[in-house]
Design an enzyme around this catalytic site. Structure first.
Site, PDB file in Angstrom:
ATOM      1  N   HIS A   1      -5.574   5.000   5.141  1.00 19.89           N
ATOM      2  CA  HIS A   1      -5.301   3.673   4.564  1.00 19.89           C
ATOM      3  C   HIS A   1      -6.535   3.130   3.843  1.00 19.89           C
ATOM      4  CE1 HIS A   1      -4.113  -0.432   3.899  1.00 19.89           C
ATOM      5  NE2 HIS A   1      -5.279  -0.773   4.440  1.00 19.89           N
TER       6      HIS A   1
ATOM      7  N   CYS B   1       0.830  -1.213   0.000  1.00 22.91           N
ATOM      8  CA  CYS B   1       0.000   0.000   0.000  1.00 22.91           C
ATOM      9  C   CYS B   1       0.860   1.258   0.000  1.00 22.91           C
ATOM     10  CB  CYS B   1      -0.901  -0.025   1.247  1.00 22.91           C
ATOM     11  SG  CYS B   1      -1.941   1.423   1.397  1.00 22.91           S
TER      12      CYS B   1
END
Ligand SMILES: NCc1cc(CSc2ccccc2)c2nc(N)[nH]c(=O)c2c1
Ligand SMILES: [Zn+2]
Length: 371
Positions: free
Chosen positions: A334, A303
Site C-alpha cells: 500500500h 487506492c
C-alpha cells in the site's frame, strides 16, 4: 555521457524527465524503494513492479558483509541474484558504516569499521566501494562520501565536504565507463549555502552523470532542508539528474520536486508500513489503532493496491496486531503504491504546467484528516 537524461517539461524549478539506462528507463521525478539486503522487504520483485517503481536501491554496506560482493558477482550480479529486471542504484556504503557499524574510523584513505554482524574488520576506500558496486553490477554507482550528523559546526562540515570532494575524484578515476551505467557525485555541506556551492562546483569540475544532495534528513527541520535545496540545486547542471538521498515523507517529496529534485529514496514507506503506518491522500493512519478493528472499509478507497482492492482495515489491523507476515506485505504494497501515485501525480502536473495547484491540493488533502 554514459547515461542519457532528457527533460521534456519544466514548471518553475521542477523538471519532468527520463533517464535511459542499460537496465531500462526511469521517468522522473521518481521514488526509489530501498532494497537493502537484495530485497525490498516483504515484497516480491513482481509486487514492486506492480506499485509502479522502475528502479530500486541496493546497499553496498549490507551486501559487502553478507553475502559479499564477490559471491553476488559469481551468481551473475545483483539483478540476476534478486531477479529485479530494472535499474538498480547502490549507495557507496559510507553512510551506513557511520550509522550501523562499530568502531568506525574515517581517514584520508577511507572508512575502517567492524561489521555489526560478526565484528569482522573492513577497510572501505573509494576504490573498494567502486569495485564492490561494479561487482554488484549496479546501474548507478554512488561515490564514497562523508556525511556528518547535524547540528555540526561549519569547520567539521567543511572538512567532511572537502574530504568527500577528494574521494569523488578517486571514485571517478576508479569507475569503469560502460554505456548505460552511471556514477553520481554527492553534494555535501550541511545547511551552509557557501559550502554547498563549493561542493557542487567541485563535483561539476570533476564531472558526473548525476548529482546527489547528501547530508540532509540528518536532523534538520523541513524548512532548513528546503532552504538548503534553494541554495544548492541552482548550482547543479540542468541536463543531469539530481537525487536527494534518504528523503522522505510525502510532503518532503512535493517540496523537493518544486526545488528541482528528480530522484528520491527513503525507508519510510517500507519500514513504517511494517510498523502499521499507512500513508493516504488525507494523511497517515496507524492501522494498529483500535478504531480500525471493525472497520470494513479499505485503507484508502481510491487506492489501486492489493491491500485496498481486496481487504478491510479490520483485516489488516488484525494481521499487523498479530504480527502476521501478510500484514507487512499488504502495508508495504500500500505505502509503496501511494508513494508511486504521488510521483505519478507530480510528473503529470509538471508536464501540464499545474504543479503549484497540485501541491496546494496535496497539502489540503494531507491536512483534511477525517481518515
Ligand atoms: N539521511 C540521508 C542520507 C541517506 C543516505 C543513504 S541513501 C541510500 C540508502 C540505502 C541504499 C541506497 C541509498 C546517504 N548516503 C550517502 N552516501 N550520503 C549521504 O549524505 C546520505 C544521506
Ligand atoms: Zn492501498
Amino acid at each position: 555521457m554514459t547515461l542519457r537524461f532528457t527533460v521534456s517539461a519544466t514548471d518553475g524549478a521542477a523538471r519532468r524527465g527520463r533517464l535511459e539506462t542499460a537496465h531500462g528507463a526511469i521517468d522522473t521525478p521518481a521514488f526509489m524503494p530501498v532494497g537493502t539486503a537484495a530485497t525490498v522487504k516483504a515484497m516480491t520483485p513482481e509486487a514492486v513492479v506492480e506499485t509502479g517503481a522502475q528502479i530500486i536501491l541496493g546497499n553496498t554496506y549490507h551486501l559487502m558483509l553478507r553475502p559479499s560482493a564477490e559471491r553476488v558477482a559469481k551468481l551473475g550480479g545483483l539483478h540476476r541474484f534478486m531477479n529485479w529486471p530494472g535499474p538498480i542504484l547502490t549507495d557507496s556504503g559510507g553512510f551506513q558504516v557511520m550509522s550501523l557499524s562499530q568502531l568506525n574510523k574515517v581517514s584520508e584513505a577511507g572508512v575502517s569499521f567492524q561489521s555489526h554482524i560478526d565484528g569482522a574488520k573492513y577497510d572501505l576506500t573509494p576504490e573498494r566501494s567502486i569495485e564492490i558496486q561494479h561487482l554488484l553490477d549496479a546501474t548507478i554507482t554512488m561515490q564514497l562520501d562523508e556525511c556528518v550528523k547535524l547540528p555540526a559546526d561549519d569547520k567539521r562540515v567543511s572538512e567532511a565536504m572537502q574530504l568527500s570532494l577528494r574521494w569523488a575524484e578517486r571514485c571517478k578515476t576508479a569507475f569503469k565507463l560502460r554505456d548505460g551505467y552511471g556514477l553520481f557525485g554527492i553534494v555535501q555541506g550541511g545547511t551552509n549555502g557557501a559550502l554547498r556551492e563549493q561542493s557542487a562546483k567541485g563535483l561539476i569540475k570533476t564531472g558526473f552523470d548525476g548529482y546527489a544532495v547528501g547530508g540532509l534528513a540528518v536532523g534538520e527541520t523541513q524548512a532548513e532542508m528546503f532552504a538548503t535545496l534553494d541554495v544548492t540545486t541552482p548550482h547543479l547542471p540542468q541536463d543531469r539528474p539530481r537525487y536527494l538521498m534518504g528523503v522522505g515523507k510525502p510532503s518532503d517529496l512535493v517540496g523537493a520536486v518544486q526545488r528541482g529534485i528528480d530522484m528520491f529514496d527513503c525507508v519510510m514507506p517500507t519500514r513504517s508500513g511494517r510498523n502499521g503506518q499507512a500513508f493516504t491522500r488525507r494523511g497517515t493512519i496507524n492501522i494498529r489503532n483500535a478504531r480500525h478493528a471493525e472497520d470494513p472499509r479499505p485503507i484508502d478507497e481510491h487506492c489501486r493496491c492489493p491491500a485496498c482492492r481486496n481487504y478491510s482495515r479490520a483485516y489488516v489491523h488484525h494481521l499487523v496486531r498479530s504480527d502476521e507476515i501478510l500484514g507487512s506485505m499488504l502495508m508495504t504494497a500500500h505505502n509503496l503504491t501511494y508513494y508511486q501515485d504521488v510521483m505519478q501525480g507530480l510528473r503529470a502536473a509538471i508536464a501540464e504546467g499545474r504543479l503549484e495547484a497540485f501541491a496546494a491540493g496535496f497539502h489540503a488533502g494531507e491536512a483534511s484528516g477525517d481518515i
